[in-house]
Design an enzyme around this catalytic site. Sequence first.
Site, PDB file in Angstrom:
ATOM      1  N   GLN A  71      16.988 -12.242   3.910  1.00  0.00           N
ATOM      2  CA  GLN A  71      16.572 -10.729   3.721  1.00  0.00           C
ATOM      3  C   GLN A  71      17.495 -11.054   3.303  1.00  0.00           C
ATOM      4  O   GLN A  71      17.128  -9.233   2.204  1.00  0.00           O
ATOM      5  CB  GLN A  71      15.758 -10.617   4.773  1.00  0.00           C
ATOM      6  CG  GLN A  71      14.477 -12.118   5.216  1.00  0.00           C
ATOM      7  CD  GLN A  71      13.878 -11.097   6.583  1.00  0.00           C
ATOM      8  OE1 GLN A  71      13.991  -9.386   7.058  1.00  0.00           O
ATOM      9  NE2 GLN A  71      13.114 -12.039   6.989  1.00  0.00           N
ATOM     10  N   HIS A 246      11.453 -12.196  19.167  1.00  0.00           N
ATOM     11  CA  HIS A 246      10.763 -10.904  18.693  1.00  0.00           C
ATOM     12  C   HIS A 246       9.923 -10.489  20.033  1.00  0.00           C
ATOM     13  O   HIS A 246       9.099 -10.976  20.481  1.00  0.00           O
ATOM     14  CB  HIS A 246      10.093 -11.156  17.474  1.00  0.00           C
ATOM     15  CG  HIS A 246      11.354 -10.962  15.952  1.00  0.00           C
ATOM     16  ND1 HIS A 246      10.462 -12.416  14.731  1.00  0.00           N
ATOM     17  CD2 HIS A 246      12.468 -10.516  15.604  1.00  0.00           C
ATOM     18  CE1 HIS A 246      11.630 -12.030  13.999  1.00  0.00           C
ATOM     19  NE2 HIS A 246      12.207 -11.580  14.664  1.00  0.00           N
ATOM     20  N   HIS A 283      13.961  -6.095  19.508  1.00  0.00           N
ATOM     21  CA  HIS A 283      12.800  -4.839  18.993  1.00  0.00           C
ATOM     22  C   HIS A 283      11.623  -4.968  20.290  1.00  0.00           C
ATOM     23  O   HIS A 283      10.469  -5.172  19.994  1.00  0.00           O
ATOM     24  CB  HIS A 283      12.261  -5.431  17.607  1.00  0.00           C
ATOM     25  CG  HIS A 283      12.621  -6.009  16.684  1.00  0.00           C
ATOM     26  ND1 HIS A 283      13.177  -5.270  15.859  1.00  0.00           N
ATOM     27  CD2 HIS A 283      12.527  -7.333  16.327  1.00  0.00           C
ATOM     28  CE1 HIS A 283      13.991  -6.087  15.417  1.00  0.00           C
ATOM     29  NE2 HIS A 283      13.123  -6.863  14.905  1.00  0.00           N
ATOM     30  N   ASP A 334      19.713  -7.839  11.079  1.00  0.00           N
ATOM     31  CA  ASP A 334      18.293  -8.364  11.192  1.00  0.00           C
ATOM     32  C   ASP A 334      18.033  -8.578   9.475  1.00  0.00           C
ATOM     33  O   ASP A 334      18.314  -9.064   8.817  1.00  0.00           O
ATOM     34  CB  ASP A 334      17.045  -7.048  11.437  1.00  0.00           C
ATOM     35  CG  ASP A 334      16.001  -7.560  11.788  1.00  0.00           C
ATOM     36  OD1 ASP A 334      15.627  -8.770  10.692  1.00  0.00           O
ATOM     37  OD2 ASP A 334      15.349  -6.895  12.152  1.00  0.00           O
TER      38      ASP A 334
HETATM   39  C1  NGQ Z   1      10.661 -11.541  10.571  1.00  0.00           C
HETATM   40  N1  NGQ Z   1      11.279  -9.502  11.231  1.00  0.00           N
HETATM   41  O1  NGQ Z   1      10.518 -12.698  10.973  1.00  0.00           O
HETATM   42  O2  NGQ Z   1      11.414 -11.716   9.405  1.00  0.00           O
HETATM   43  C2  NGQ Z   1       9.889 -10.302  11.336  1.00  0.00           C
HETATM   44  C3  NGQ Z   1       9.195 -10.039  11.010  1.00  0.00           C
HETATM   45  C4  NGQ Z   1       7.170 -10.805  11.506  1.00  0.00           C
HETATM   46  C5  NGQ Z   1      11.299  -7.956  11.360  1.00  0.00           C
HETATM   47  N2  NGQ Z   1      10.245  -7.904  12.810  1.00  0.00           N
HETATM   48  C6  NGQ Z   1       7.535 -11.242  10.642  1.00  0.00           C
HETATM   49  N3  NGQ Z   1      11.992  -7.356  11.191  1.00  0.00           N
HETATM   50  O3  NGQ Z   1       7.529 -10.233  12.936  1.00  0.00           O
HETATM   51  O4  NGQ Z   1       6.274 -11.358  12.000  1.00  0.00           O
HETATM   52 ZN    ZN Z   2      13.944 -10.971  13.133  1.00  0.00          ZN
END
Ligand code: NGQ
Ligand code: ZN
Length: 468
Positions: A71, A246, A283, A334
Amino acid sequence: MTESTRTSKHALFADYAWLPDGWRRNVLLEWDADGTLTHVTPDASARMAGVPRAAGPVLPGMPNLHSHAFQRAMAGLTEYRANATDNFWSWRDLMYRFAAKITPQGLAAVAQWLYIEMLKAGYTSVCEFHYVHHMPDGNRYANAAELAGQVVEAARTSGIGMTMLPVLYQYSGFGARAPNADQRRFINTPESLLDLLGKLRDAYPESAARRYGVAPHSLRAVSETSLRSLLDGLDQDLPGAPVHIHIAEQTAEVDACLEIEGARPVQWLLDRFAVDSRWCLVHATHVDAQETRDLAKSGAVAGLCLTTEANLGDGIFPAHTYLDEQGRFGVGSDSHIGVDWRAELRLLEYGQRLVRRQRNVLASAEAPFVADRLFGAALDGGAHATGRAVGALRAGQRADWLVLDAEHASIAEHAPDAWLSGVVFCEHGETPIRDVYTGGVKVVDNRRHRDEERAYAQYRVALAELLR
Ligand code: NGQ
Ligand code: ZN
């Protein structure tokens, strides 16, 4: 043996160093050939002949507890309004489109440059939450661990310590909903993910600089059953290894969890799994009062990624209450719209100031300097999240530290008890972090990493290709 009779090939003398009990004077740091601290001696008698002297005050290196390396290459490219209700989920669509284009060589170049940027910013360890596993059509690479291996290799060559967390992503939503087409590069079963992890460990065994764990992506992406079999399988191979997830970033996922699972995400997890200090809940933004207390009590680390959470419009974690309950936290960059632990700590405090309309909210009676309290806590929580012996200048820990520039405007002429305040809360252009050591090796010297020109050139090539 006293420090004056010991002869150590690997030693550094610091006029000031931040030890577990705060700033200490005349500190002799000694480490072994593997890069582990053997002795940390404050009030060392006069500088020893032949021992090099740090160019300024020495701080432990900060662990970065949450990274999606790829990212970095899309940072700054989603800051426009694509539709009337631009939000986390529309950002995620753009991110998925970007993830679809990643190649092994591209990922290697992006991760290599990112880790150099992390080191220059004073992050000496990273926990990589790695989920782009397969070819764009969803088929496995000949080596199932191809992409994860590129990231581990990038950490090795840059010199940053790594906790690699291959991600289990199985479903697109609560209730085991089938994955979407744009998630096909991510999808595994617990068995195939553990197999991938096994291949990775064969190619890159664990060491003082490298550890493995797993990351069930989110409660949206796994089921109770698959999470259990992942953890059972992990404990056969790597008992006690770190587990990151997450957990409660968006109110929509809290609502869906309540509706389908009958509980809020943090409560649901705490009620069903033995969540303890091996866990990092990334988070944990949306927690009610009970969850805040229970999470603090569990010993798990709240993985706070303040700049990303602000960028994505997530919400504000109740840090004041959580710290009052002795909760553990660390910080992560992140999505890498910023790579700077100082900015993460500052925003952690500023969120609370804006909500409460007060100042120095996260200071306490025992720790009146908010920067010192947050720095110490983020070292401790971040270290737990890595599952490695890092985060303090103490014998037995990895020889990871930062040397501040003693002449920098953030600290020059200030008394030592204001140094961290200056480092965290003031900006004076270039970083006050001058040198960075990992495993006793100086990987950043006077703000330059030995490989930065080459790595940046390769990053540019990779980026041009990704944006084509
Ligand atoms: C991720 N990123 O997996 O990269 C996640 C987004 C999700 C953050 N949460 C995708 N910042 O949570 O489904
Ligand atoms: Zn993440």
